[in-house]
Design a protein around this motif. Structure first.
Motif, PDB file in Angstrom:
ATOM      1  N   LEU A 220       0.768  -1.234  -0.115  1.00  0.00           N
ATOM      2  CA  LEU A 220       0.021  -0.090  -0.078  1.00  0.00           C
ATOM      3  C   LEU A 220       0.927   1.171  -0.091  1.00  0.00           C
ATOM      4  CD1 LEU A 220      -3.353   0.565   0.039  1.00  0.00           C
ATOM      5  CD2 LEU A 220      -2.742   1.048   2.686  1.00  0.00           C
ATOM      6  N   TYR A 221       1.841   1.305   0.844  1.00  0.00           N
ATOM      7  CA  TYR A 221       2.668   2.409   0.892  1.00  0.00           C
ATOM      8  C   TYR A 221       3.594   2.494  -0.362  1.00  0.00           C
ATOM      9  CZ  TYR A 221       1.997   3.980   5.675  1.00  0.00           C
ATOM     10  OH  TYR A 221       1.521   4.710   6.903  1.00  0.00           O
ATOM     11  N   GLY A 222       4.072   1.514  -0.777  1.00  0.00           N
ATOM     12  CA  GLY A 222       4.934   1.440  -1.997  1.00  0.00           C
ATOM     13  C   GLY A 222       4.484   2.101  -3.230  1.00  0.00           C
ATOM     14  N   THR A 223       3.502   1.544  -3.564  1.00  0.00           N
ATOM     15  CA  THR A 223       2.704   1.898  -4.757  1.00  0.00           C
ATOM     16  C   THR A 223       1.914   3.554  -4.500  1.00  0.00           C
ATOM     17  OG1 THR A 223       0.526   0.706  -3.868  1.00  0.00           O
ATOM     18  CG2 THR A 223       2.088  -0.375  -5.729  1.00  0.00           C
ATOM     19  N   PHE A 224       1.413   3.693  -3.399  1.00  0.00           N
ATOM     20  CA  PHE A 224       0.992   4.856  -3.021  1.00  0.00           C
ATOM     21  C   PHE A 224       2.011   6.122  -3.027  1.00  0.00           C
ATOM     22  CE2 PHE A 224       0.182   7.871   0.591  1.00  0.00           C
ATOM     23  CZ  PHE A 224      -1.107   8.615  -0.012  1.00  0.00           C
ATOM     24  N   ILE A 225       3.069   5.667  -2.445  1.00  0.00           N
ATOM     25  CA  ILE A 225       4.019   6.899  -2.429  1.00  0.00           C
ATOM     26  C   ILE A 225       4.741   7.228  -3.838  1.00  0.00           C
ATOM     27  CG2 ILE A 225       6.365   7.405  -1.706  1.00  0.00           C
ATOM     28  CD1 ILE A 225       5.772   6.125   1.107  1.00  0.00           C
ATOM     29  N   THR A 226       4.469   6.062  -4.614  1.00  0.00           N
ATOM     30  CA  THR A 226       4.992   6.343  -6.048  1.00  0.00           C
ATOM     31  C   THR A 226       4.227   7.283  -6.928  1.00  0.00           C
ATOM     32  OG1 THR A 226       6.018   4.079  -6.022  1.00  0.00           O
ATOM     33  CG2 THR A 226       5.672   5.055  -8.040  1.00  0.00           C
ATOM     34  N   ILE A 227       2.941   7.141  -6.882  1.00  0.00           N
ATOM     35  CA  ILE A 227       1.936   7.773  -7.331  1.00  0.00           C
ATOM     36  C   ILE A 227       1.916   9.329  -6.931  1.00  0.00           C
ATOM     37  CG2 ILE A 227      -0.569   8.278  -7.628  1.00  0.00           C
ATOM     38  CD1 ILE A 227      -1.059   5.318  -7.574  1.00  0.00           C
ATOM     39  N   ILE A 231       2.739  12.965  -8.735  1.00  0.00           N
ATOM     40  CA  ILE A 231       1.752  13.988  -8.795  1.00  0.00           C
ATOM     41  C   ILE A 231       2.432  15.184  -8.239  1.00  0.00           C
ATOM     42  CG2 ILE A 231      -0.280  14.894  -7.626  1.00  0.00           C
ATOM     43  CD1 ILE A 231      -1.578  12.033  -7.649  1.00  0.00           C
ATOM     44  N   TRP A 232       3.141  15.251  -7.215  1.00  0.00           N
ATOM     45  CA  TRP A 232       3.946  16.267  -6.515  1.00  0.00           C
ATOM     46  C   TRP A 232       5.039  16.859  -7.610  1.00  0.00           C
ATOM     47  CZ3 TRP A 232       0.218  16.605  -3.654  1.00  0.00           C
ATOM     48  CH2 TRP A 232       0.151  17.286  -2.734  1.00  0.00           C
ATOM     49  N   HIS A 233       5.652  16.106  -8.308  1.00  0.00           N
ATOM     50  CA  HIS A 233       6.495  16.361  -9.478  1.00  0.00           C
ATOM     51  C   HIS A 233       5.917  17.158 -10.282  1.00  0.00           C
ATOM     52  CE1 HIS A 233      10.316  16.550 -11.460  1.00  0.00           C
ATOM     53  NE2 HIS A 233       9.678  16.081 -12.640  1.00  0.00           N
ATOM     54  N   ALA A 234       4.660  16.680 -11.038  1.00  0.00           N
ATOM     55  CA  ALA A 234       3.908  17.523 -11.830  1.00  0.00           C
ATOM     56  C   ALA A 234       3.535  18.835 -11.242  1.00  0.00           C
ATOM     57  CB  ALA A 234       2.729  16.642 -12.292  1.00  0.00           C
TER      58      ALA A 234
END
Length: 417
Positions: A220-227, A231-234
């Motif tokens: 949950l953390y791994g995939t969530f943090i990746t997304i 988003i924050w980079h955009a």
């Protein structure tokens, strides 16, 4: 002439060193995400035979955990309360299993690896493209805020997990601290069926349960943090675009001769357009190749939330069950809110760019530059986070829609139980 070449060479070398420094700085902010994805075997630059075994083992543990819960219906008489209690545990496990299992399939694994590599490489290129210290400060600020939030959320998750483990082993702890004439009843949180004496092998059952929970949390953390990193980079790229637009046309530049002024405007606007195009492209990449996966996760997530909402209304005097189900509900709502909040921030940054162009001295620019600005205003006003062909929008409104759907399904099930 020779001195000029040496100066240019030294300047290019310094620029290259600066790019490497910014690249190294950017990597520093994303170490947690890299560690989590490597733990799951989903890191695209580490696709060895061992990592595939790694993923298969994790998926097997989660699937067997779901299976032993469903096997209860083979040995126990069916009733609504039993169904809801099993599904309240099985659906969250199914959610994280789908995340790992779908990505582990050959076709999606190739898409995942290709797209994650592409996005990571674009992020590195974006860090290298920034030469202005203020622009570097902007992207570092976003990366630092995300890193800080990630660490805080992981600490909170570990603390809550520790409390749940203490609650799970509370009967054993109380038997040592405050012993009674007989041992207190002790069982796992989830109702399972292993077809052997569960009291005798209770520690093996608990180990299976704890491993499944641990893998689920990491996934949950791994995939969530990746997304959220994407988003924050955009958002950071859109913020830098707004910064470039605001500083492209200044009042002091109006005193410069027309030809030089137009060239200066053109050069600055082109740089802003370049970053804006990269921001739009990056935002589109987040959802473009995983539409089906996200659709399945939304269906399973909303169903899981509805079932847990119904389960919390049926708990009478079990404090442990109430704590577990409440934790599941909080996790569901937090996950949906943060992801949709990230999508809303992308949209808000697009609107900020629109306002920056509208409030700037665009009328002082030549006609062909005004056309570029008009194009950017139109693109800035478009929601860049719509998925499923525009049927669902990743925003606070989307979060309200998902929550409303979950509550509606809960009310229907509650009225027909």
């Amino acid at each position: 002439m020779t001195q000029k070449i040496i100066r240019e060479f030294n300047g290019s070398s310094q620029l290259h060193c600066g790019s490497l420094k910014m690249h190294a700085t950017g990597e520093r902010y994303y170490k947690v995400n890299r560690i989590l994805l490597k733990t799951l075997g989903l890191w695209p630059y580490q696709q060895s035979y061992f990592s595939r075994i790694h993923k298969t083992l994790f998926v097997s543990l989660l699937l067997t955990f779901i299976l032993v819960q469903l096997l209860v219906f083979v040995t126990t008489q069916y009733n609504t309360n039993l169904l809801l209690k099993i599904f309240s545990f099985a659906f969250p496990a199914l959610f994280v299993t789908i995340k790992i299992d779908c990505i582990s399939t050959i076709e999606l694994r190739e898409i995942w690896n290709e797209q994650v590599k592409k996005m990571l490489e674009q992020m590195r290129d974006d860090w290298r493209l920034l030469k202005d210290k203020l622009e570097v400060d902007i992207i570092e600020k976003y990366a630092y805020n995300l890193q800080f939030s990630t660490i805080i959320s992981i600490v909170i998750g570990l603390f809550c997990s520790f409390l749940l483990i203490i609650l799970q082993f509370l009967p054993l702890i109380l038997d040592v601290i405050l012993p009674l004439n007989e041992s207190r009843p002790f069982q796992a949180f989830a109702i399972t069926e292993y077809f052997f004496n569960q009291e005798k092998y209770i520690y093996i059952i608990l180990l299976h349960e704890i491993l499944a929970y641990s893998i689920g949390i990491i996934a949950l953390y791994g995939t969530f943090i990746t997304i959220m990193i994407y988003i924050w980079h955009a958002c950071a790229l859109l913020k830098i675009t707004s910064y470039r637009i605001e500083n492209a046309i200044e009042k002091s530049a109006l005193a410069i001769p027309v030809f030089e002024r137009h060239f200066l405007f053109y050069q600055k606007i082109v740089h802003a357009v370049l970053i804006h195009r990269r921001a739009i492209k990056f935002a589109k990449l987040i959802t473009s190749n995983f539409t089906l996966l996200f659709a399945i996760l939304i269906i399973v997530g909303v169903s899981s939330l509805s079932i847990n909402l119904l389960q919390i209304t049926l708990i009478n005097d079990s404090t442990e069950d109430a704590c577990i189900v409440t934790t599941f509900i909080v996790i569901h709502l937090s996950y949906m809110f943060i992801v949709n909040y990230g999508g809303q921030k992308v949209t808000d940054h697009g609107m900020e760019l629109y306002k920056a162009i509208y409030n700037g001295l665009w009328y002082a620019a030549p006609l062909h530059i005004q056309k570029l600005l008009l194009f950017m205003m139109k693109r800035g006003n478009i929601n860049v986070t719509s998925i499923f062909g525009g049927l669902y929008e990743v925003s606070l409104e989307g979060f309200a829609s998902l929550t409303n759907a979950a509550v509606s399904y809960f009310m229907v099930m509650y009225s027909t139980r």
